[in-house]
Design an enzyme around this catalytic site. Structure first.
Site, PDB file in Angstrom:
ATOM      1  CG  LEU A 297       8.004  13.444   5.187  1.00 59.33           C
ATOM      2  CD1 LEU A 297       7.501  14.013   3.870  1.00 59.33           C
ATOM      3  CD2 LEU A 297       7.971  14.504   6.275  1.00 59.33           C
ATOM      4  N   GLY A 298       6.567   9.298   6.674  1.00 62.68           N
ATOM      5  CA  GLY A 298       5.514   8.348   6.998  1.00 62.68           C
ATOM      6  C   GLY A 298       5.721   7.010   6.335  1.00 62.68           C
TER       7      GLY A 298
ATOM      8  CB  VAL B  57       6.243   9.304   2.395  1.00 63.36           C
ATOM      9  CG1 VAL B  57       6.348  10.707   1.796  1.00 63.36           C
ATOM     10  CG2 VAL B  57       5.146   8.510   1.695  1.00 63.36           C
TER      11      VAL B  57
ATOM     12  CE  LYS C 238       3.187   5.788  -1.261  1.00 65.51           C
ATOM     13  NZ  LYS C 238       1.723   5.994  -1.432  1.00 65.51           N
TER      14      LYS C 238
ATOM     15  CB  VAL D  70       1.753  19.998   1.331  1.00 64.19           C
ATOM     16  CG1 VAL D  70       0.839  21.020   1.962  1.00 64.19           C
ATOM     17  CG2 VAL D  70       1.629  20.037  -0.184  1.00 64.19           C
TER      18      VAL D  70
ATOM     19  CG  ASP E  64      -6.342   5.062   0.387  1.00 60.81           C
ATOM     20  OD1 ASP E  64      -7.247   4.614   1.118  1.00 60.81           O
ATOM     21  OD2 ASP E  64      -5.159   5.152   0.751  1.00 60.81           O
TER      22      ASP E  64
ATOM     23  CE  LYS F 299      -5.755   6.500   4.068  1.00 66.08           C
ATOM     24  NZ  LYS F 299      -5.252   5.137   4.265  1.00 66.08           N
TER      25      LYS F 299
END
Length: 179
Positions: A41-42, A49, A64, A115, A158, A160
């Protein structure tokens, strides 16, 4: 998004040739005999993740894997586990739910609600500025989430656009409290 990801219009991610955080390659597989990692995912500064299937509860989760730096340092690991216990208290409809921490093969994993929404950062990159009518409900939802966390003595370290996800009908959730 981190500097390690490039987002396409369909929300899919691909790795850049840059080195990964902590030198950890993202490898799909099974974790702790319970989680099947399905896709990446990232990638961010603190870990990788994955979309995973929790075989025990038969649901999709975000898994994660924290960087090797955190996982292998006893002091960082102890701090992480203490913070994970604190985050487990954050049960609110405007906050992505943290389920548990898992240790497997010298790695630490966070198991969280999955999500399937776009981050606010992605929405802004694709659409540009939002109208005041769109921004006000987002800010109200984020403020609601943060107020709840502050009542629990938890501060988001964090906050953002990349840590705010937007869903259908304007629903918003805050994620990644900066462990």
């Amino acid at each position: 998004m981190s500097t390690y990801l490039k987002t396409t219009r369909k929300g899919a991610h691909r790795l850049s040739p840059d080195s990964l955080p902590g030198g950890d390659p993202p490898v799909l597989g099974e974790v702790a005999g319970r989680f099947n990692m399905l896709s990446l995912l990232g990638i961010g500064g603190s870990g990788v993740v994955f979309l995973a299937k929790d075989k025990t509860l038969n649901r999709l989760v975000a898994l994660k894997r924290l960087s090797q730096t955190v996982s292998r340092n006893p002091e960082d690991k102890a701090l992480f586990l203490e913070e994970a216990r604190t985050l487990s208290e954050l049960r609110h409809p405007r906050i992505v739910e943290f389920y548990e921490a898992v240790e497997f093969k010298e790695n630490l994993y966070l198991v969280m609600e999955y999500v399937d929404w776009e981050t606010l950062q992605t929405v802004l990159a694709l659409r540009g500025r939002l109208t005041p009518g769109e921004v006000v409900p987002i800010l109200a939802a984020v403020a609601e989430a943060l107020a709840f966390a502050h009542e629990k003595k938890i501060i988001h370290r964090d906050l953002k656009p990349g840590n705010i996800v937007a869903g259908p009908k304007g629903f918003v959730k805050v994620m990644d409290f900066g462990i």
